[in-house]
Design a protein around this motif. Structure first.
Motif, short mmCIF file in Angstrom:
data_model
loop_
_atom_site.label_atom_id
_atom_site.label_comp_id
_atom_site.label_asym_id
_atom_site.label_seq_id
_atom_site.Cartn_x
_atom_site.Cartn_y
_atom_site.Cartn_z
N UNK A 52 0.81 -1.22 0.00
CA UNK A 52 0.00 0.00 0.00
C UNK A 52 0.85 1.28 0.00
N UNK A 53 1.85 1.43 0.88
CA UNK A 53 2.62 2.68 0.89
C UNK A 53 3.24 3.06 -0.45
N UNK A 54 4.01 2.17 -1.11
CA UNK A 54 4.57 2.58 -2.40
C UNK A 54 3.51 2.86 -3.47
N UNK A 55 2.41 2.12 -3.40
CA UNK A 55 1.35 2.32 -4.39
C UNK A 55 0.68 3.69 -4.24
N UNK A 192 9.40 -3.00 -8.93
CA UNK A 192 9.20 -2.79 -10.36
C UNK A 192 9.00 -4.13 -11.06
N UNK A 193 8.04 -4.17 -11.96
CA UNK A 193 7.81 -5.39 -12.73
C UNK A 193 8.81 -5.52 -13.85
N UNK A 194 9.06 -6.74 -14.27
CA UNK A 194 10.09 -7.02 -15.27
C UNK A 194 9.93 -6.19 -16.55
N UNK A 195 8.70 -5.95 -16.93
CA UNK A 195 8.45 -5.23 -18.18
C UNK A 195 9.07 -3.84 -18.18
N UNK A 196 9.32 -3.28 -16.99
CA UNK A 196 9.87 -1.92 -16.91
C UNK A 196 11.39 -1.87 -17.06
N UNK A 241 9.57 -9.54 -10.94
CA UNK A 241 10.23 -8.24 -10.92
C UNK A 241 11.23 -8.15 -9.79
N UNK A 242 11.50 -6.93 -9.33
CA UNK A 242 12.52 -6.73 -8.30
C UNK A 242 12.21 -5.47 -7.51
N UNK A 243 12.59 -5.48 -6.22
CA UNK A 243 12.45 -4.29 -5.39
C UNK A 243 13.42 -3.22 -5.86
N UNK A 244 13.04 -1.97 -5.68
CA UNK A 244 13.84 -0.87 -6.20
C UNK A 244 15.02 -0.48 -5.30
N UNK A 265 17.56 -0.60 -10.49
CA UNK A 265 16.76 -1.49 -11.33
C UNK A 265 16.37 -0.80 -12.64
N UNK A 266 15.94 0.45 -12.54
CA UNK A 266 15.44 1.17 -13.71
C UNK A 266 16.53 1.99 -14.38
N UNK A 267 16.50 2.04 -15.69
CA UNK A 267 17.47 2.82 -16.45
C UNK A 267 17.36 4.30 -16.11
N UNK A 268 16.12 4.78 -15.92
CA UNK A 268 15.92 6.20 -15.60
C UNK A 268 16.57 6.56 -14.27
N UNK A 269 16.61 5.62 -13.33
CA UNK A 269 17.28 5.86 -12.05
C UNK A 269 18.80 5.82 -12.21
#
Length: 321
Positions: A52-55, A192-196, A241-244, A265-269
């Motif tokens: 809930x918190x991250x969402x 983050x889900x794998x698709x991201x 996926x994986x935790x950020x 995890x994310x390229x933008x990060x």
């Protein structure tokens, strides 16, 4: 004064008037139990669902970044309109029921008084605080918008963005480089889900199968969780996926430390640490959590001030009155 200057002056005046209407004590007399109701609702929901918190925090950002903080992300699609929550970037945004629950309780306590936009703004602050992050006084007095279009979600920063793309998108909302790096820190909570991020792991370029900016051991871990021959979507399950960051349920500065360690995890990060315009800020936040917290409060107040005067107080957050 020419016409363009007059129009600009009018716009700036309207903007300042709009922001001036927000007030910490806006509901002090009309709904004094507001913040307690929201806080209790979130605490109860989080006990049953740690996502809930991250969402909620992501929901608030996705709302404000489109049309300002007007709860347009909460509106359901109708036969004649596909709403924001059904736009591609929002497919994995969830926990709308928590806002609905808080709204129902508030309607019983003070009918027709509190906007859904203000409930979401308070909720975003509360999930940060209950996760170990800073507290701030939420300005209130927002109105709920009546327009929500899935096509507008294309204005949200995609996970594959580089710093140049991100700075342009944030600048359109009045944010600077520091705001970009600071608000990205909200990723300290969440998953983050794998698709991201799967494009970073397979067939990344003609020279590299995997993005060379990822730590090799971490890349192996990600590839194990997201193999190229397995289709992924956000409904596959919690392991898809994986935790950020490594303390995903705690609001801290670990997100920035992992960025420096090439474990984003994310390229933008990850791009934030490779660009000279943002690297120093990342390093400062990685060293000083208190500094990150102070800047985060400032940027969240700035984000929450993206409002307009047109709207209503919805009786149901999912539909216009």
């Amino acid at each position: 004064m020419d016409v363009r200057a007059a129009i600009l002056l009018l716009f700036l005046t309207m903007l300042s008037v709009s922001k001036a209407k927000l007030d910490v004590h806006y509901y002090e007399e009309t709904c004094p139990e507001l913040e307690k109701i929201v806080s209790d609702t979130l605490l109860n929901a989080s006990k049953h669902d740690p996502k809930v918190p991250p969402r909620i925090l992501r929901m608030f950002f996705h709302d404000c970044f489109i049309r300002g903080c007007d709860a347009s992300v909460l509106l359901d699609s109708s036969p004649g309109n596909k709403a924001e929550k059904d736009g591609p970037p929002n497919k994995s945004v969830a926990s709308f029921y928590v806002v609905d629950d808080a709204k129902a309780k508030i309607e019983k306590a003070c009918p027709g008084t509190v906007s859904c936009a203000d409930i979401l703004a308070i909720a975003a602050r509360d999930v940060v605080t209950m996760s170990g992050g800073p507290y701030w006084n939420v300005l209130k007095g927002r109105k709920d918008g009546r327009i929500s279009k899935a096509s507008d979600t294309l204005k949200l920063p995609p996970p594959s963005s580089n710093v140049t793309q991100l700075t342009k998108m944030f600048a359109k909302k009045g944010f600077g480089i520091k705001d970009l790096v600071t608000l990205s820190g909200a990723h300290t909570l969440g998953f983050s889900h794998c698709s991201s991020f799967q494009p970073r792991l397979h067939n990344f370029s003609s020279l590299h199968d995997t993005d060379p900016s990822i730590d090799s051991e971490f890349a192996h871990d990600l590839r194990t969780k997201c193999p190229s021959n397995k289709p992924h979507n956000h409904k596959k399950g919690k392991n898809d996926g994986h935790f950020l960051d490594s303390t995903a349920s705690v609001f801290d500065n670990d997100y920035y430390k992992r960025m420096i360690a090439r474990k984003s995890v994310l390229l933008s990060d990850q791009s934030l640490v490779w660009d000279s315009r943002t690297r120093r800020i990342v390093e400062d936040f990685a060293r000083d959590q208190g500094l990150f917290f102070r800047e985060f409060v400032d940027s969240m107040l700035k984000l929450g001030s993206l409002v307009n005067d047109v709207g209503e107080v919805r009786l149901n957050c999912r539909v216009v009155n």
